[in-house]
Each structure stands twice: as structure tokens, then as C-alpha cells.
Motif scaffolding. Structure first.
Motif, PDB file in Angstrom:
ATOM      1  N   GLU A 103       0.952  -1.219   0.062  1.00 23.53           N
ATOM      2  CA  GLU A 103       0.356  -0.047   0.044  1.00 23.53           C
ATOM      3  C   GLU A 103       0.983   1.205   0.110  1.00 23.53           C
ATOM      4  OE1 GLU A 103      -4.038  -0.180   1.970  1.00 23.53           O
ATOM      5  OE2 GLU A 103      -2.942   1.256   3.200  1.00 23.53           O
ATOM      6  N   THR A 156       1.146   4.050  -2.947  1.00 16.45           N
ATOM      7  CA  THR A 156       0.988   5.347  -2.584  1.00 16.45           C
ATOM      8  C   THR A 156       2.213   6.635  -3.014  1.00 16.45           C
ATOM      9  OG1 THR A 156      -0.128   4.695  -0.719  1.00 16.45           O
ATOM     10  CG2 THR A 156       0.233   7.129  -1.015  1.00 16.45           C
ATOM     11  N   GLY A 162      -2.122   9.073  -3.961  1.00 16.18           N
ATOM     12  CA  GLY A 162      -3.381   8.551  -3.297  1.00 16.18           C
ATOM     13  C   GLY A 162      -4.591   9.030  -4.346  1.00 16.18           C
ATOM     14  N   ASP A 163      -4.176   9.873  -5.376  1.00 14.25           N
ATOM     15  CA  ASP A 163      -5.235  10.285  -6.272  1.00 14.25           C
ATOM     16  C   ASP A 163      -6.120   9.220  -7.050  1.00 14.25           C
ATOM     17  OD1 ASP A 163      -3.581  13.126  -7.600  1.00 14.25           O
ATOM     18  OD2 ASP A 163      -4.630  12.797  -5.499  1.00 14.25           O
ATOM     19  N   ASP A 164      -7.365   9.253  -6.842  1.00 17.36           N
ATOM     20  CA  ASP A 164      -8.450   8.375  -7.561  1.00 17.36           C
ATOM     21  C   ASP A 164      -7.987   8.166  -9.050  1.00 17.36           C
ATOM     22  OD1 ASP A 164     -10.391   8.899  -5.045  1.00 17.36           O
ATOM     23  OD2 ASP A 164     -10.167   6.973  -5.399  1.00 17.36           O
ATOM     24  N   SER A 196     -13.263   2.776  -8.913  1.00 19.43           N
ATOM     25  CA  SER A 196     -12.183   4.077  -8.812  1.00 19.43           C
ATOM     26  C   SER A 196     -10.794   3.025  -8.586  1.00 19.43           C
ATOM     27  CB  SER A 196     -12.293   5.043  -8.150  1.00 19.43           C
ATOM     28  OG  SER A 196     -12.329   4.683  -6.973  1.00 19.43           O
ATOM     29  N   ASN A 238      -7.230   3.458  -6.427  1.00 13.15           N
ATOM     30  CA  ASN A 238      -6.557   4.044  -5.623  1.00 13.15           C
ATOM     31  C   ASN A 238      -5.785   3.113  -4.680  1.00 13.15           C
ATOM     32  OD1 ASN A 238      -7.752   3.576  -2.961  1.00 13.15           O
ATOM     33  ND2 ASN A 238      -9.262   4.852  -3.695  1.00 13.15           N
ATOM     34  N   PHE A 268      -5.770   2.368  -1.940  1.00 17.25           N
ATOM     35  CA  PHE A 268      -6.497   1.680  -0.560  1.00 17.25           C
ATOM     36  C   PHE A 268      -7.833   0.794  -0.838  1.00 17.25           C
ATOM     37  CE2 PHE A 268      -3.810   4.546   1.338  1.00 17.25           C
ATOM     38  CZ  PHE A 268      -3.539   5.613   0.751  1.00 17.25           C
ATOM     39  N   GLY A 307      -2.126   8.474   3.442  1.00 17.00           N
ATOM     40  CA  GLY A 307      -3.596   7.720   3.791  1.00 17.00           C
ATOM     41  C   GLY A 307      -4.491   8.177   2.903  1.00 17.00           C
ATOM     42  N   PRO A 308      -5.618   7.369   2.855  1.00 19.86           N
ATOM     43  CA  PRO A 308      -6.739   7.767   1.790  1.00 19.86           C
ATOM     44  C   PRO A 308      -7.220   9.185   1.830  1.00 19.86           C
ATOM     45  CG  PRO A 308      -7.291   6.068   3.307  1.00 19.86           C
ATOM     46  CD  PRO A 308      -6.177   6.435   3.706  1.00 19.86           C
ATOM     47  N   PRO A 324      -4.286  13.118  -0.431  1.00 19.92           N
ATOM     48  CA  PRO A 324      -4.539  13.943  -1.582  1.00 19.92           C
ATOM     49  C   PRO A 324      -5.135  15.129  -1.066  1.00 19.92           C
ATOM     50  CG  PRO A 324      -5.435  11.607  -2.324  1.00 19.92           C
ATOM     51  CD  PRO A 324      -5.123  11.669  -0.728  1.00 19.92           C
ATOM     52  N   MET A 378     -14.306   9.614  -3.732  1.00 19.32           N
ATOM     53  CA  MET A 378     -14.391   8.108  -4.265  1.00 19.32           C
ATOM     54  C   MET A 378     -16.047   7.839  -4.373  1.00 19.32           C
ATOM     55  SD  MET A 378     -12.586   4.508  -3.693  1.00 19.32           S
ATOM     56  CE  MET A 378     -13.750   3.635  -2.727  1.00 19.32           C
ATOM     57  N   LEU A 380     -11.019  18.210  -6.455  1.00 16.83           N
ATOM     58  CA  LEU A 380      -9.596  18.081  -6.477  1.00 16.83           C
ATOM     59  C   LEU A 380      -9.156  18.431  -8.006  1.00 16.83           C
ATOM     60  CD1 LEU A 380      -8.430  15.137  -4.248  1.00 16.83           C
ATOM     61  CD2 LEU A 380      -7.955  17.585  -3.963  1.00 16.83           C
TER      62      LEU A 380
END
Lengths: 283, 409
Positions: free
Chosen positions: A104, A108, A113-115, A208, A210, A212, B44-45, B48, B240, B266
Motif C-alpha cells: 500500500e 501511494t 493517493g489520487d483516484d 475507481s 487508488n 486503498f 493515507g486515503p 490527496p 470516491m 480536486l
């Protein structure tokens, strides 16, 4: 009866879980361990197909195969350099859990971390009266049928499949017949991880991408194999079907409480039948 | 005689040179920088969001420090120190402790993530002023207690902004049928109850659904929204989820359902890549682009600062920067802090600065508002914000509508 679109989504979820769970059970039946990195190989598979199609212009179907191949290689490396040196099952579990953080974190760092998404792959829907089914979901269902058919063929009509079944049932006897369990372990690890990578790749246009996204399919696939019976390939398929449909249908009827109820139901089923639906009884 | 005249001339020129040097030195006055902690997720999530905002805050601060501000004749500026909260209690605790006890920071600005409880628990006893946003549990009636947390300032009224966003959407689509409100279950709390009450009081028709964090399949919720008669779905800042609902409702054939979210976009490209260009058209987003605001007066100097900061970041990163929802956070918080320090006549005394903040009027990037909390020491201290909504058109964000700020009663 829930709306048809809920059933279609349930089937799509089931297909993903079946593929993931099948791969995990295959590894478990030969290696005797649960590969905790499975969900994160699903994530990396999605990235492979993303970059293959957008950066390298590779056709999507080839991208899926590439994702499978890449994850097979990573899986074999994990087996050879980590699992084989980890000692007992507990240490293997800890090592593969730790790998989650590595995978992970690496994703990253490399991809941020962008989708990201692949909405342009197979856009559009097929209208069947009032129901709309996206081509992307149809591709997931079709892909799963192909994969399951391929796995059935390999396991039942090839020498490798015969060896896998032999080692799964009687590892000592199989080795006495000259089957190299070490080499077979690598092959099985590769196949199992390839399935995870391809599951991530085929679903990349639907959801999506990413770093995570690995946790959810990992947990759900684990539920599927526990429900179906640890060590049972048939159980993995049936477990995946049940979990996928239950997740979708229950969310429709009881909203966000569905996950809590789903986990509670699994616990109840296991209290009544601890070996799962298709697992062998311990008695 | 000639020699004496020459010597006097040299001495006079020397004195003049020294004098001019002295004047020049006085003109280049040294600025004292006050460290402010920016505790936000950088990994982390939620990373961004923190990573995207950080260059903008730094660029804006660079512009702010060109002028600085004076307290008792002395020139001051601010210096950001970024800390990664990871949007987790453990990360936020470590970051806050490092900021306060190691780096001796006395002010926290631009805080927006879900770690209010953790950060405040460390900053309040240390008398560190925390400028943050309200919402979720960080509201009166939730974990926030104005009397027990006298150094907390809700410089960004996120809860009220949500209500304002909805009002702006209704202004844009007055013939709407019902607005579906979608949020992850982690957002459940007193703040949401207050939002729902405010919307009901405003006569806005809504239907609320909760989903587990990390959900990928939103078809059950979209179906439920459709069955409830919703033609708009509005989310609480979950990019998301927004992208997936945008996409899945399109694939399910519910193209009439409009989608929007708080927190800003974003980048439009991200939504288009996940949802598809057609599905993403009309996506509504909370917007901080103060050049678009029509119904609230913004100081032209700050509009220029906004444009310059955006241009500077685009230049430094080598690519266009689209994120606009930063003006209500870091920059506004800094402006409130600076103006309060000027009013209080101190940069060190947190109680005097808080007294100046409470009930004070501040001219900021998002407009000029009077802070609440003046009448009673125990009242929440909440600032204002204009409700600006934009929508996706092509690959750009364009103005949709506004709902000017209504003061907190």
C-alpha cells in the motif's frame, strides 16, 4: 423481490469474490496458509491494467492478462523470498500482513493517493426494457465464466491440475510419486495471485483505482472462503456467490446496517456449521 | 587650503554615505515570523486533500508575508509548519504533540480533518489557539463544549456551509423534487442532526442515506434514492463515493439524477476518468473560487491574492491547478489570527487574542463577517462563509449559484 439492477450488481460482486476466493483457496489447499496480500494484489492488478491501457496503449484484454502475469510473478517472489523463510504459519501470517503496508505504501509513493479510473473502457449500457446493464459489468460476468471454465479444465484435464489435486489431498503420497511440492507450490501461488490481479483488472473500469482499494475485496473474499469452507474450491465459488448477492440485496433493504447483519449472519452460519458449507467436518 | 577643502569634502561624503546606508537599513525592516502548525492528512486515503491544499496555502502565505502585519509597531509574518495527521487519532496525537511540545507552536490553523477531538485534547490544555472547522462531532451538543474548549475557533463553519450549499442548489434548481443526502456512517453525529433540522426548517425536501465507509457498490443506495423521489444526490465530501455514484447512477439509467458534493473538486479530470465525461457533466461542487462570487463583497486585494496564489502554484508544479476550496481554510484562518493579534495588541497572549476573536469582525478571503460568541463566553465561536456552488461543464468548473451567508443566531 429486489429490483433487477440490484440482482445484476449482486451477480457482479459475486463474480469478483468468486475469482478472489478461488485464488485464495487454491493457495491455502497447497500451501496451507492464507495469503493476506491477496486484496493488495487485486489493487496492483488494477494499476497494471490502468497504466497498460492509458500509458502504453495496450488493448484492455491484453492488459488483464498482463495484470495476471505481473501478480503471478509478485506472488512467486513473495512465496520464494518471504513465505519460505518465515517459519511457521503464524510468522507467515504476520509477514504477509506486514506486506500489506509495504504494498500500500509503495503504491501511494509511486502512484499517489489520487483516484484514477478507466471509464472509457467499454462505455455504454445494454437496455433490456426498464433495466440497464453496463457493458463493463457484463464483461466481469463473462470474464468470470471464462476463468472458472479455464480453472475447471486445468484442474481436471491437465497434468498440473492432477498434481495440484493430488498434493491438496495427500501431499506426502504425492511427493512419493515424484511430484515436486516445492515447484507446485510456486505454480499454485502464481495462479492464485494471478487470479487476484485479474479480478482487480477486470473491475478497474467499474470502480475507481487508488492504493486503498484492497481491503474490501480481501475481507469479503475471506468471508466467502470461510462460509464456503476453508480448503474447498467449490465452497469458494458458492461462498462468493452468496456473499456477493447478500451484500447487494441486504444493502437495498436495510441500507448501511447490511454489513453488520452480513457479518452477524456469517457468524451464525459458522456456529451451526463451523466447517463452512462445503468444508470437511473436524469430527 | 585646497587640501583642507578636499578633506572636508571627503568627510562630508563619508557622513552622507553612512547616513544613506543607515536609512536603507531602516527601510529593510526585519520581519518576525510566528510559527503556525497546519495539522492535516498528508498520507493515507485522505492524503490527496492535504497534499493538494498545502502548496496553495504556502503560496498564499508567501504573498501575505510580503506585507505582513504590525503589532505595537513591530512587523510580523507567519510561517507554516506542516504536520501529517494521517486522519487518524494516533497520527493526529503524534503530530499535535510534536508541534506544541517540540516545535513550541502556539497556533494551529487550517485544520479540517476528522481529528478534532484528538488535536483539541492536546492543544486546549496547552492554551494553543486552534482554528478549525465545525461539523460531525465538532459542534455544540457533540464533543465540542465552548466552556471547556476556550481556545477553539470554528473559523470555517462547515456545518452551516453544508446547509448553505443545499440552499444554493435549490436556488439553481427551484423545481427540484427531493434532495438525497448521502454520507458515510463515520459522519453520523450531532452535526448531521443539526443540518437536517436546519434544512427541514428551511422547507427543503430531503431523504438521507448512510453507507459504510469504502463502499464501492452504490446501486442499492441509488435505487433507494430514486424510489424516494430524489432527483439530486448530494454527498458530504467523499470523492470516491461521489465519482462512483456519478458513474453508477448513469450506468443504471438514472441520468436525470444530478450529483454534487461538499469539499470541492480536486480536479475535474479525476472525476471524468472514473465516471466518464458524459456522466460527469453537471456535477456540482462546493467552490472556493472567490473570483466567481457575485452576491458577497470580497476585498479586491484578496481576489488578486487568490489569482496570484493559483498562478504561482500552477507555475511551480508545471501544470494547471484546479483545486479551489482552500480559501475558507488556511488563508482565512491566518487573516483572522493576524487581525485579532493587531486588535489585541499581542502575538503571545492567547487569552487576549481569543478575546479579540470572540465577536470580532474580520475582513478575509471569503468576505467580511462578525464572529459569533461575543455575548456569552460559553458560546461557540463561528465565522461566516459564502455558499458558492459550481458545476462541471466540459472539463471545467463553472459558476452555478450562490447562497450568501446568514449569521449564526
Amino acid at each position: 423481490m429486489p429490483p433487477v439492477e440490484i440482482l445484476i450488481e449482486g451477480l457482479t460482486q459475486s463474480c469478483i469474490l468468486m475469482t478472489m476466493a478461488f485464488g485464495m483457496v487454491l493457495v491455502y489447499s497447497i500451501l496451507g496458509i492464507l495469503n493476506w496480500t491477496h486484496g493488495w494484489l487485486y489493487m496492483l492488478g488494477a494499476y497494471v491494467v490502468f497504466f497498460a491501457t492509458t500509458a502504453a496503449g495496450i488493448p484492455f484484454p491484453i492488459g488483464i492478462l498482463l495484470a495476471g502475469l505481473a501478480m503471478a510473478v509478485i506472488g512467486i517472489l513473495i512465496k520464494k523470498f518471504i513465505i519460505d523463510h518465515a517459519g511457521n504459519e503464524l510468522y507467515v501470517g504476520v509477514a504477509t500482513l506486514a506486506l500489506i503496508g509495504v504494498l500500500e505504501g509503495a503504491a501511494t509513493l509511486l502512484f499517489t493517493g489520487d483516484d484514477r479510473g478507466l471509464a472509457t473502457i467499454l462505455p455504454g449500457v445494454l437496455r433490456l426494457g426498464v433495466v440497464a446493464v453496463s457493458y463493463q459489468k457484463m464483461a466481469v460476468i463473462g470474464f468470470t465464466l471464462v476463468v472458472m471454465a479455464a480453472m475447471y479444465f486445468v484442474l481436471n484435464h491437465t497434468k498440473v491440475g492432477l498434481a495440484i489435486r493430488a498434493v491438496a489431498q495427500q501431499p506426502v503420497a504425492a511427493s512419493l510419486y515424484g511430484i515436486s511440492t516445492a515447484r507446485l507450490s510456486l505454480i499454485v501461488m502464481g495462479i492464485g495471485c494471478a487470479l487476484a490481479g485479474m479480478a482487480g483488472a477486470i473491475t478497474a473500469p467499474i470502480y475507481s483505482i487508488n492504493p486503498f482499494i484492497g481491503m474490501s475485496p480481501q475481507i469479503m473474499a475471506l468471508l466467502a472462503i470461510v462460509l464456503g469452507g476453508l480448503g474447498s474450491l467449490t465452497g469458494a465459488i458458492v461462498g462468493g456467490l452468496i456473499i456477493g448477492f447478500m451484500n447487494s440485496v441486504m444493502a437495498y433493504y436495510i441500507s448501511y446496517v447490511s454489513e453488520v447483519v452480513l457479518f452477524a449472519l456469517i457468524i451464525l452460519i459458522l456456529l451451526v456449521r463451523p466447517q463452512g458449507l462445503f468444508g470437511a467436518s473436524a469430527k | 587650503m585646497k587640501k583642507l577643502r578636499g578633506l572636508v569634502t571627503i568627510i562630508l561624503v563619508a557622513f552622507m554615505a553612512i547616513g544613506m546606508f543607515g536609512i536603507a537599513s531602516a527601510a529593510a525592516e526585519e520581519m518576525t515570523f510566528i510559527n503556525v502548525a497546519v495539522i492535516s492528512p498528508l498520507s493515507g486515503p485522505a492524503g490527496p486533500w492535504g497534499q493538494t491544499g498545502a502548496p496553495l496555502y504556502d503560496a498564499w502565505l508567501e504573498l501575505f508575508n510580503k506585507e505582513g502585519f504590525r503589532v505595537n509597531g513591530k512587523l510580523y509574518g507567519f510561517k507554516h509548519i506542516n504536520y501529517d495527521s494521517m486522519n487518524t487519532p494516533e497520527g493526529a496525537a503524534a503530530a499535535t504533540k510534536r508541534a506544541i511540545f517540540e516545535d513550541k507552536v502556539k497556533f494551529i490553523v487550517g485544520h479540517w480533518d476528522a481529528t478534532f477531538t484528538t488535536v483539541q485534547a492536546i492543544s486546549t490544555p496547552a492554551k494553543v489557539i486552534m482554528l478549525t472547522r465545525n461539523g460531525n462531532e465538532a459542534v455544540a451538543g457533540g464533543v465540542y463544549d465552548a466552556k471547556k474548549m476556550p481556545y477553539v475557533v470554528f473559523a470555517t463553519p462547515a456545518n452551516e456551509m453544508f446547509v448553505n450549499d443545499i440552499k444554493a442548489i435549490v436556488a439553481a434548481y427551484p423545481k427540484y423534487k427531493r434532495i438525497g443526502l448521502a454520507d458515510a456512517t463515520v459522519g453520523k453525529g450531532v452535526g448531521v442532526d443539526q443540518i437536517d433540522k436546519a434544512l427541514a426548517k428551511a422547507g427543503i425536501r430531503t431523504h438521507r442515506e448512510w453507507y459504510p465507509q469504502g463502499t464501492k457498490d452504490y446501486s442499492p443506495y441509488i435505487t433507494r434514492f430514486n424510489e424516494a423521489g430524489c432527483d439530486i444526490i448530494y454527498l458530504a465530501s467523499d470523492p470516491m463515493a461521489t465519482m462512483l455514484i456519478l458513474k453508477q447512477r448513469w450506468d443504471m439509467g438514472f441520468k436525470h439524477i444530478k450529483v454534487g458534493a461538499t469539499g470541492g473538486m480536486l480536479s475535474p479530470g479525476m472525476y471524468i476518468s472514473v465516471s466518464g465525461k458524459d456522466a460527469a457533466q453537471g456535477l456540482m461542487a462546493e467552490d472556493g473560487d472567490i473570483t466567481l462570487i457575485k452576491k458577497t463583497k470580497i476585498n479586491p486585494k484578496y481576489i488578486k491574492m487568490y489569482k496570484d496564489a493559483m498562478a504561482l502554484v500552477s507555475k511551480n508544479t508545471g501544470k494547471p491547478y484546479y483545486y479551489t476550496d482552500w480559501t475558507a481554510y488556511g488563508p482565512t484562518h491566518i487573516q483572522i489570527l493576524a487581525q485579532a493579534m493587531v486588535k489585541a495588541g499581542t502575538v503571545d497572549d492567547p487569552d487576549k487574542i481569543m478575546k479579540a476573536i470572540r465577536g470580532g469582525t474580520f475582513d478575509t478571503m471569503v468576505g467580511k463577517y462578525t464572529m459569533s460568541g461575543a455575548k456569552t463566553y460559553g458560546s461557540p465561536i463561528v465565522f461566516g462563509n459564502p455558499g458558492l456552488m459550481s458545476k462541471m461543464q466540459g472539463e471545467e468548473q463553472v459558476y452555478l449559484s450562490e447562497s450568501p451567508w446568514v449569521p449564526v443566531p
